[in-house]
Design an enzyme around this catalytic site. Structure first.
Site, PDB file in Angstrom:
ATOM      1  N   ASP A  82       0.826  -1.206   0.000  1.00  0.00           N
ATOM      2  CA  ASP A  82       0.000   0.000   0.000  1.00  0.00           C
ATOM      3  C   ASP A  82       0.859   1.255   0.000  1.00  0.00           C
ATOM      4  O   ASP A  82       2.041   1.224   0.356  1.00  0.00           O
ATOM      5  CB  ASP A  82      -0.943   0.008   1.198  1.00  0.00           C
ATOM      6  CG  ASP A  82      -0.216  -0.070   2.541  1.00  0.00           C
ATOM      7  OD1 ASP A  82       0.755  -0.844   2.643  1.00  0.00           O
ATOM      8  OD2 ASP A  82      -0.604   0.632   3.486  1.00  0.00           O
ATOM      9  N   GLU A 144       0.006  -1.379   5.712  1.00  0.00           N
ATOM     10  CA  GLU A 144       1.043  -0.929   6.637  1.00  0.00           C
ATOM     11  C   GLU A 144       0.892   0.557   6.950  1.00  0.00           C
ATOM     12  O   GLU A 144       1.175   0.993   8.067  1.00  0.00           O
ATOM     13  CB  GLU A 144       2.427  -1.199   6.033  1.00  0.00           C
ATOM     14  CG  GLU A 144       3.598  -0.978   6.986  1.00  0.00           C
ATOM     15  CD  GLU A 144       4.155   0.453   6.978  1.00  0.00           C
ATOM     16  OE1 GLU A 144       4.999   0.754   7.843  1.00  0.00           O
ATOM     17  OE2 GLU A 144       3.735   1.254   6.110  1.00  0.00           O
TER      18      GLU A 144
END
Length: 392
Positions: A82, A144
């Site tokens: 991400d 994350e």
């Protein structure tokens, strides 16, 4: 077989062109499945055994565990799929198109941290026909940048199992063996509103919050007098009073007030104990002011992290890079991989100074040295791993 997987720059271009923003704001949050699918396809073509692991209670989110070889031990090369959100209008070129200029590769995620995956795959490609004494695992995680739900799902599932792990966050290929933890917390005070001309008509949440703030400032002083670590540029734990909201009019007794704050504990400090200490300090104020005080984490938090200076992986990284292992203030997935039993460091291309910024970039000159260092790590911990077993 390996020809089916694109070259390094082609892989990076496809990853950058595949948005996978994670955000605590639902309207901005995206699935990462398209990125996971790309990585799984490339690694499957190279002979890795791939497992796509959905993240429980997070539709559209998944981790990837790709394994070459088998047996105990081995090395994990890990990254998150991400990115943070971006302000497209502040970029000189599209954040979702890989753009080369001034010997730099620009795009959202080039250094934080989609760029690590093509580099790790390029290093792994050299060992496709090499018998491995211990497995090589390429790990790709979800969320994350927002909740750490992908890393937590791995801990909950108890996998992957390996002996060593390198997380390729941007450190300019200097090894990192320590970082602070991160807590984002809220304190919500509920009193009773009433006409401001008579304080006895209500219970003022802002008055109570004033005392809560005083307690937090005193607690911050307590922490900084009792905990220190000179390895960090800011050697003490920090407590930042971030934002406060309360009341609605000057002639009303404030009925509600909420504070959000941030704590960065040092290695060795337990997040749950910090929360407990704060709760004990502020809860007596309920009776004093006739209010209710609710302390809640905004997310579960990131534990602090430390790998010992004399650990094998730290020493190998220092030898291969020529840099002494350092400490950083930002948080990573390292404590989660450590909880799975892996000796862990953080080491990747790019600079944290470029992360979360418009015109994020990865310098071209960092790519080949990173491939070389990761190749040496694979050789050491996957090919020559029998020496590690004999020595241990």
């Amino acid at each position: 077989m390996s020809q089916q997987t694109p070259n390094l720059l082609q892989m990076l271009g496809q990853l950058i062109a595949t948005p996978s923003i994670s955000s605590t704001t639902p309207g901005r949050d995206m699935s990462n499945l398209s990125v996971i699918t790309l990585l799984a396809e490339w690694l499957d073509n190279l002979g890795f055994k791939t497992e796509i692991m959905p993240v429980p209670e997070n539709p559209g989110k998944a981790n990837l565990i790709a394994t070459l070889g088998q047996g105990p031990g081995g090395l994990v090369l890990s990254g998150h799929t991400d990115t943070v959100p971006c302000n497209e209008e502040l970029w000189q070129s599209s954040p979702f198109a890989l753009t080369e200029r001034d010997n730099r590769l620009y795009g959202l995620g080039t250094c934080d941290m989609k760029g690590f995956f093509p580099i790790a795959i390029e290093a792994a490609r050299q060992f496709i026909e090499t018998p491995l004494a211990a497995p090589l695992i390429i790990l790709a995680t979800a969320d994350e940048e927002s909740s750490m739900s992908g890393a937590q799902a791995l801990v909950d599932a108890g996998k992957p199992k390996a002996r060593y792990a390198i997380i390729g966050e941007p450190t300019e290929m200097s090894p990192i063996r320590m970082h602070k933890g991160m807590m984002m917390e809220s304190i919500r005070i509920t009193g009773n509103s009433g006409h401001s001309s008579d304080p006895s008509l209500g219970a003022n949440a802002l008055d109570a919050m004033h005392s809560v703030l005083s307690e937090l400032v005193k607690y911050r002083t307590h922490l900084q007098q009792n905990y220190t670590n000179s390895a960090f540029s800011v050697s003490v734990p920090t407590l930042n009073l971030g934002c406060i909201h309360g009341g609605d009019n000057p002639n009303r007794i404030c009925g509600q007030c909420e504070l959000e704050y941030d704590v960065r504990p040092l290695p060795g400090m337990d997040l749950s104990l910090v929360r407990e200490d704060i709760s004990k300090r502020v809860s007596p104020l309920e009776d004093k002011f006739g209010v209710t005080i609710d302390c809640q984490p905004l997310f579960s938090g990131i534990p602090s992290f430390e790998t010992k200076q004399n650990a094998s992986l730290v020493q190998m990284a220092e030898q291969f890079t020529g840099h002494t292992a350092q400490a950083v203030a930002f948080g990573t997935e390292a404590p989660f991989l450590q909880e799975l039993g892996m000796e862990t460091i953080i080491m990747g291309p790019g600079s944290i100074k470029q992360a979360h910024q418009p015109d994020e970039f990865l310098a071209l000159e960092q790519i080949n040295p990173t491939v070389d260092i990761l190749s040496k790590m694979i050789q050491r911990y996957c090919v020559d791993a029998h020496e590690e077993h004999q020595g241990g």
